[in-house]
Motif scaffolding. Structure first.
Motif, PDB file in Angstrom:
ATOM      1  N   GLN A   1    -108.235 -15.052  63.487  1.00 35.92           N
ATOM      2  CA  GLN A   1    -108.981 -14.206  61.776  1.00 35.92           C
ATOM      3  C   GLN A   1    -109.480 -13.163  62.491  1.00 35.92           C
ATOM      4  OE1 GLN A   1    -108.812 -17.413  62.777  1.00 35.92           O
ATOM      5  NE2 GLN A   1    -108.860 -19.262  60.180  1.00 35.92           N
ATOM      6  N   GLY A   2    -109.105 -11.965  61.565  1.00 39.82           N
ATOM      7  CA  GLY A   2    -110.079 -10.671  61.497  1.00 39.82           C
ATOM      8  C   GLY A   2    -110.202  -9.974  62.991  1.00 39.82           C
ATOM      9  N   ASN A   3    -109.082 -10.263  64.170  1.00 37.53           N
ATOM     10  CA  ASN A   3    -108.799  -9.544  65.079  1.00 37.53           C
ATOM     11  C   ASN A   3    -108.157  -8.343  64.716  1.00 37.53           C
ATOM     12  OD1 ASN A   3    -110.706 -11.024  67.432  1.00 37.53           O
ATOM     13  ND2 ASN A   3    -108.792 -12.403  66.045  1.00 37.53           N
ATOM     14  N   GLU A   4    -107.722  -7.346  65.945  1.00 37.69           N
ATOM     15  CA  GLU A   4    -107.010  -6.742  65.869  1.00 37.69           C
ATOM     16  C   GLU A   4    -105.401  -6.782  66.241  1.00 37.69           C
ATOM     17  OE1 GLU A   4    -108.874  -3.193  64.727  1.00 37.69           O
ATOM     18  OE2 GLU A   4    -110.280  -4.618  64.753  1.00 37.69           O
ATOM     19  N   LEU A   5    -105.005  -7.388  66.339  1.00 39.44           N
ATOM     20  CA  LEU A   5    -103.838  -7.727  66.203  1.00 39.44           C
ATOM     21  C   LEU A   5    -102.580  -6.871  65.274  1.00 39.44           C
ATOM     22  CD1 LEU A   5    -103.527 -11.269  66.889  1.00 39.44           C
ATOM     23  CD2 LEU A   5    -103.977  -9.740  68.710  1.00 39.44           C
ATOM     24  N   SER A   6    -101.532  -6.060  66.221  1.00 42.97           N
ATOM     25  CA  SER A   6    -100.062  -5.871  65.274  1.00 42.97           C
ATOM     26  C   SER A   6     -99.115  -6.369  65.741  1.00 42.97           C
ATOM     27  CB  SER A   6    -100.549  -4.098  65.567  1.00 42.97           C
ATOM     28  OG  SER A   6    -100.449  -4.352  67.279  1.00 42.97           O
ATOM     29  N   GLN A   7     -99.172  -7.389  66.401  1.00 41.29           N
ATOM     30  CA  GLN A   7     -97.873  -7.712  66.509  1.00 41.29           C
ATOM     31  C   GLN A   7     -98.553  -9.680  66.915  1.00 41.29           C
ATOM     32  OE1 GLN A   7     -95.328  -5.770  69.665  1.00 41.29           O
ATOM     33  NE2 GLN A   7     -96.965  -5.185  70.576  1.00 41.29           N
ATOM     34  N   ILE A   8     -96.741 -10.429  66.735  1.00 37.79           N
ATOM     35  CA  ILE A   8     -97.341 -11.536  66.962  1.00 37.79           C
ATOM     36  C   ILE A   8     -96.372 -11.955  68.196  1.00 37.79           C
ATOM     37  CG2 ILE A   8     -96.853 -14.150  66.519  1.00 37.79           C
ATOM     38  CD1 ILE A   8     -96.565 -12.979  63.860  1.00 37.79           C
ATOM     39  N   GLU A   9     -97.267 -12.023  69.406  1.00 38.30           N
ATOM     40  CA  GLU A   9     -96.378 -12.669  70.991  1.00 38.30           C
ATOM     41  C   GLU A   9     -97.026 -13.368  72.313  1.00 38.30           C
ATOM     42  OE1 GLU A   9     -96.083  -7.731  72.672  1.00 38.30           O
ATOM     43  OE2 GLU A   9     -98.436  -8.653  72.568  1.00 38.30           O
ATOM     44  N   GLY A  10     -96.626 -13.086  73.039  1.00 36.61           N
ATOM     45  CA  GLY A  10     -97.101 -14.140  74.083  1.00 36.61           C
ATOM     46  C   GLY A  10     -97.577 -15.520  73.686  1.00 36.61           C
ATOM     47  N   LEU A  11     -96.597 -16.175  72.872  1.00 35.69           N
ATOM     48  CA  LEU A  11     -97.267 -17.663  72.407  1.00 35.69           C
ATOM     49  C   LEU A  11     -96.021 -18.501  73.194  1.00 35.69           C
ATOM     50  CD1 LEU A  11     -97.497 -16.859  68.174  1.00 35.69           C
ATOM     51  CD2 LEU A  11     -99.228 -17.504  70.445  1.00 35.69           C
ATOM     52  N   GLU A  12     -95.018 -18.169  73.717  1.00 36.67           N
ATOM     53  CA  GLU A  12     -94.125 -18.850  74.272  1.00 36.67           C
ATOM     54  C   GLU A  12     -94.573 -20.295  74.622  1.00 36.67           C
ATOM     55  OE1 GLU A  12     -94.686 -15.632  75.291  1.00 36.67           O
ATOM     56  OE2 GLU A  12     -93.632 -14.621  74.164  1.00 36.67           O
ATOM     57  N   GLY A  13     -95.234 -20.028  75.838  1.00 34.67           N
ATOM     58  CA  GLY A  13     -95.586 -21.478  76.117  1.00 34.67           C
ATOM     59  C   GLY A  13     -96.191 -22.049  75.565  1.00 34.67           C
ATOM     60  N   LEU A  14     -96.958 -21.953  74.322  1.00 33.38           N
ATOM     61  CA  LEU A  14     -97.437 -23.396  73.785  1.00 33.38           C
ATOM     62  C   LEU A  14     -96.715 -24.077  72.635  1.00 33.38           C
ATOM     63  CD1 LEU A  14    -100.549 -20.349  72.155  1.00 33.38           C
ATOM     64  CD2 LEU A  14    -100.263 -22.099  73.721  1.00 33.38           C
ATOM     65  N   LYS A  15     -95.844 -24.665  73.414  1.00 35.74           N
ATOM     66  CA  LYS A  15     -94.658 -25.403  72.857  1.00 35.74           C
ATOM     67  C   LYS A  15     -95.386 -27.000  72.074  1.00 35.74           C
ATOM     68  CE  LYS A  15     -91.233 -24.423  75.843  1.00 35.74           C
ATOM     69  NZ  LYS A  15     -90.889 -23.216  75.530  1.00 35.74           N
ATOM     70  N   GLN A  16     -96.601 -27.537  71.812  1.00 34.33           N
ATOM     71  CA  GLN A  16     -97.347 -28.179  71.646  1.00 34.33           C
ATOM     72  C   GLN A  16     -98.280 -27.629  70.040  1.00 34.33           C
ATOM     73  OE1 GLN A  16     -97.187 -31.554  72.252  1.00 34.33           O
ATOM     74  NE2 GLN A  16     -95.888 -30.328  73.328  1.00 34.33           N
ATOM     75  N   LEU A  17     -98.121 -26.012  69.514  1.00 33.81           N
ATOM     76  CA  LEU A  17     -99.338 -25.543  68.372  1.00 33.81           C
ATOM     77  C   LEU A  17     -98.410 -25.596  67.434  1.00 33.81           C
ATOM     78  CD1 LEU A  17    -100.966 -23.390  68.598  1.00 33.81           C
ATOM     79  CD2 LEU A  17     -99.309 -21.506  68.489  1.00 33.81           C
ATOM     80  N   ARG A  18     -99.552 -26.453  66.225  1.00 37.02           N
ATOM     81  CA  ARG A  18     -98.729 -26.970  64.828  1.00 37.02           C
ATOM     82  C   ARG A  18     -99.600 -26.216  64.098  1.00 37.02           C
ATOM     83  NH1 ARG A  18     -96.547 -31.693  64.563  1.00 37.02           N
ATOM     84  NH2 ARG A  18     -97.856 -31.851  62.162  1.00 37.02           N
ATOM     85  N   GLU A  19    -100.770 -24.953  63.944  1.00 38.07           N
ATOM     86  CA  GLU A  19    -101.120 -24.372  63.129  1.00 38.07           C
ATOM     87  C   GLU A  19    -102.019 -23.654  64.013  1.00 38.07           C
ATOM     88  OE1 GLU A  19    -104.934 -24.776  59.675  1.00 38.07           O
ATOM     89  OE2 GLU A  19    -104.380 -26.333  61.146  1.00 38.07           O
ATOM     90  N   LEU A  20    -101.256 -22.439  63.283  1.00 38.02           N
ATOM     91  CA  LEU A  20    -102.010 -20.772  63.840  1.00 38.02           C
ATOM     92  C   LEU A  20    -102.580 -20.039  62.507  1.00 38.02           C
ATOM     93  CD1 LEU A  20    -101.630 -18.686  65.828  1.00 38.02           C
ATOM     94  CD2 LEU A  20     -99.137 -18.351  65.529  1.00 38.02           C
ATOM     95  N   ALA A  21    -103.508 -19.401  62.774  1.00 38.59           N
ATOM     96  CA  ALA A  21    -103.738 -18.859  61.810  1.00 38.59           C
ATOM     97  C   ALA A  21    -103.602 -17.320  62.153  1.00 38.59           C
ATOM     98  CB  ALA A  21    -105.511 -19.012  61.187  1.00 38.59           C
ATOM     99  N   LEU A  22    -103.013 -16.054  61.995  1.00 36.60           N
ATOM    100  CA  LEU A  22    -102.967 -15.051  62.189  1.00 36.60           C
ATOM    101  C   LEU A  22    -103.929 -14.104  61.142  1.00 36.60           C
ATOM    102  CD1 LEU A  22    -100.331 -15.138  64.306  1.00 36.60           C
ATOM    103  CD2 LEU A  22    -102.513 -14.825  64.735  1.00 36.60           C
ATOM    104  N   ASP A  23    -104.774 -14.553  59.674  1.00 34.06           N
ATOM    105  CA  ASP A  23    -105.490 -14.810  59.022  1.00 34.06           C
ATOM    106  C   ASP A  23    -105.838 -12.582  59.116  1.00 34.06           C
ATOM    107  OD1 ASP A  23    -104.321 -15.806  56.801  1.00 34.06           O
ATOM    108  OD2 ASP A  23    -105.868 -16.944  58.131  1.00 34.06           O
TER     109      ASP A  23
END
Length: 139
Positions: free
Chosen positions: A51-73
């Motif tokens: 949260q609270g970063n400068e991200l403009s796109q969602i990318e680079g998550l390909e290897g996170l196959k166990q990921l259950r929660e993602l917060a990009l607010d």
């Protein structure tokens, strides 16, 4: 002489990092690129808070196959790309509140998604909600 895998520009050739790490908080760190974080090296990650970063796109998550929660607010995300969530079939909770999202396409790779937070975005057409019909766990 080649520097091989020690070259920081060769993120794909680097091995796993902190194999037992399951939760990572990187909120309010000025992060502008997920790809540069080399997150795929954290193969056991289950929760990622950005949260609270400068991200403009969602990318680079390909290897996170166990990921259950993602917060990009509270970032600058305008849209979800076709490959944004490739490999995140285990994701249950997605926080995208207070971004600049206008469209809800490309969420079909998230069959387990049960909680989706979208408040404070730019969604102006209620027909965008129909695109969520592809998510069986939300219906």
């Amino acid at each position: 002489a080649s520097r091989g895998s020690r070259d920081p520009g060769l993120g794909d050739s680097l091995g796993p990092l902190m194999a037992s790490l399951e939760v990572l908080h990187l909120s309010h760190n000025g992060v502008s690129s997920l790809a540069q974080l080399q997150l795929s090296r954290l193969s056991n990650l289950k929760a990622l808070f950005l949260q609270g970063n400068e991200l403009s796109q969602i990318e680079g998550l390909e290897g996170l196959k166990q990921l259950r929660e993602l917060a990009l607010d509270r970032n600058r995300i305008k849209s979800v790309g076709e490959s944004s969530f490739a490999g995140q079939a285990a994701l249950v909770e997605l926080h995208l509140a207070e971004n600049r999202v206008r469209e809800l396409g490309h969420l079909q790779p998230l069959p387990q998604l049960r909680r989706l937070f979208l408040s404070g975005n730019k969604i102006q057409d209620v027909s965008e909600l129909e695109k969520l019909d592809v998510l069986p766990s939300l219906s």
